[in-house]
Design an enzyme around this catalytic site. Sequence first.
Site, short mmCIF file in Angstrom:
data_model
loop_
_atom_site.label_atom_id
_atom_site.label_comp_id
_atom_site.label_asym_id
_atom_site.label_seq_id
_atom_site.Cartn_x
_atom_site.Cartn_y
_atom_site.Cartn_z
N ARG A 10 0.83 -1.21 0.00
CA ARG A 10 0.00 0.00 0.00
C ARG A 10 0.86 1.26 0.00
O ARG A 10 0.51 2.27 -0.60
CB ARG A 10 -0.92 0.01 1.22
CG ARG A 10 -1.92 -1.12 1.25
CD ARG A 10 -2.90 -1.04 0.08
NE ARG A 10 -3.92 -2.07 0.17
CZ ARG A 10 -3.78 -3.32 -0.26
NH1 ARG A 10 -2.65 -3.70 -0.83
NH2 ARG A 10 -4.75 -4.20 -0.13
N ASP A 57 17.44 5.55 24.62
CA ASP A 57 16.68 6.18 25.70
C ASP A 57 17.38 5.90 27.02
O ASP A 57 18.03 4.87 27.17
CB ASP A 57 15.24 5.64 25.75
CG ASP A 57 14.36 6.46 26.68
OD1 ASP A 57 13.68 7.38 26.19
OD2 ASP A 57 14.38 6.21 27.90
N ARG A 68 0.01 7.77 26.71
CA ARG A 68 0.39 8.31 25.39
C ARG A 68 1.58 7.60 24.75
O ARG A 68 1.87 7.83 23.58
CB ARG A 68 0.71 9.81 25.52
CG ARG A 68 1.95 10.07 26.37
CD ARG A 68 2.06 11.49 26.85
NE ARG A 68 3.25 11.67 27.67
CZ ARG A 68 3.37 11.26 28.93
NH1 ARG A 68 2.38 10.61 29.52
NH2 ARG A 68 4.49 11.45 29.60
N GLU A 129 19.14 20.91 26.07
CA GLU A 129 20.56 20.55 25.98
C GLU A 129 20.79 19.44 24.96
O GLU A 129 21.68 19.52 24.10
CB GLU A 129 21.03 20.10 27.37
CG GLU A 129 22.48 19.74 27.45
CD GLU A 129 22.80 18.96 28.73
OE1 GLU A 129 23.94 18.56 28.87
OE2 GLU A 129 21.89 18.74 29.55
N CYS A 167 19.29 27.11 11.85
CA CYS A 167 19.26 25.83 12.56
C CYS A 167 18.49 26.01 13.87
O CYS A 167 17.99 27.10 14.16
CB CYS A 167 20.68 25.33 12.82
SG CYS A 167 21.58 26.24 14.10
N CYS A 182 5.74 18.43 30.17
CA CYS A 182 4.59 17.52 30.21
C CYS A 182 4.17 17.21 31.64
O CYS A 182 3.02 16.90 31.91
CB CYS A 182 4.91 16.23 29.46
SG CYS A 182 5.15 16.49 27.71
N CYS A 241 25.74 32.50 14.41
CA CYS A 241 25.42 31.20 15.02
C CYS A 241 26.64 30.27 14.97
O CYS A 241 27.18 30.00 13.89
CB CYS A 241 24.25 30.55 14.30
SG CYS A 241 23.89 28.88 14.91
N CYS A 244 25.35 26.70 12.66
CA CYS A 244 25.14 26.67 11.21
C CYS A 244 25.94 27.73 10.45
O CYS A 244 26.05 27.66 9.23
CB CYS A 244 23.65 26.79 10.88
SG CYS A 244 22.92 28.38 11.27
ZN LIG Z 1 22.18 28.32 13.46
#
Ligand SMILES: [Zn+2]
Length: 336
Positions: A10, A57, A68, A129, A167, A182, A241, A244
């Site tokens: 599919r 994790d 959730r 972080e 970025c 949360c 920056c 980037c």
């Molecule tokens: Zn940047």
Amino acid sequence: MTHVSKRYARQARFHGIGAEGQERLMEKRVLVVGLGALGAAVSDQLVRAGVSLVLVDRDYVEVTNLQRQTLYVEQDALSETPKAIAALERLRAINSDIELDAQIVDVSWDWLRALPHVDLVLDATDNVETRLLLNDFALDRGIPFLFASCVGAYGMNYTVMPGEAPCLRCLMRHLPLAGQTCATAGVVAPIVQHVASRQVVEALKFLTGRPEKMERRLLIEDMWENQSQRLDVARLIDVSCPSCQTHDYPSLVSNRQQTSLLCGRDVVQVRRSIEGLAPIANLLERADIAVKRTPFTLEWRWRNHRMLLFKDGRVLVHGVNDAHVAVAMVDECLGT
Ligand SMILES: [Zn+2]
């Protein structure tokens, strides 16, 4: 029709992907950092789509996750299974044709720099972080970084493309990322699925070789207030920056934080250099401390606080929110 092609029939039928796109997907490997609500949702979709994953994790399943975090079941919470292990088991049951690698670690530059090739990075973390670390890692490797965040019924998506700006570090000053969590503001499952689906569709576009189809704007959705925005953020480039623009990548440093407060919980994570769990278990038992062993962790109580040690040397000290107190307690148990 082969077993593989039938499974993906599919998806390959969809004009945007096709048989060629499906072949490409099955050659790709994606890094998913964090296996909470977002990580569970994106992993489920990508694994079903035929994409191999590296999953990482640092935490274990709790009953408050079940509302959730769709990869986990009650038994995972009862046995406090590390999320990486519980997710791996479930995802393998969903699709045994792909490669899955799951690791119980707190992502660091030292861990990332040793990582073999991945084609893109999916953000499913809960802290600034780590997001900046992933931003810098992806820019340095020249691969996309798909940022996502949700709290309450509010969510954001933004894709950092290699060689393009701004970025995530450029946008940090403008995004409401460091405020609610949360745990304090709650979260409803639909926004998680919405934001995760946006991440996955962008991943599918890139992995099938259609980067020109990718959304370059910042997407904001408030599902409860029925509001959505697509913001052109090109003007938010920070010309100085360090990620980037000057490519100094300030987050790619080895000296990891020794302690950190886990998002929205009275839990402090303390790092120790250890040589496996067994010597620590022996040490504690010699001091008449009762130790509960699992293949992945050691658990004991100290001064009425729950202590959980992972193989990578992280100790989660429960019921405290002061790093100094947590470090002192770990010192008392394991020595300095
Ligand atoms: Zn940047």
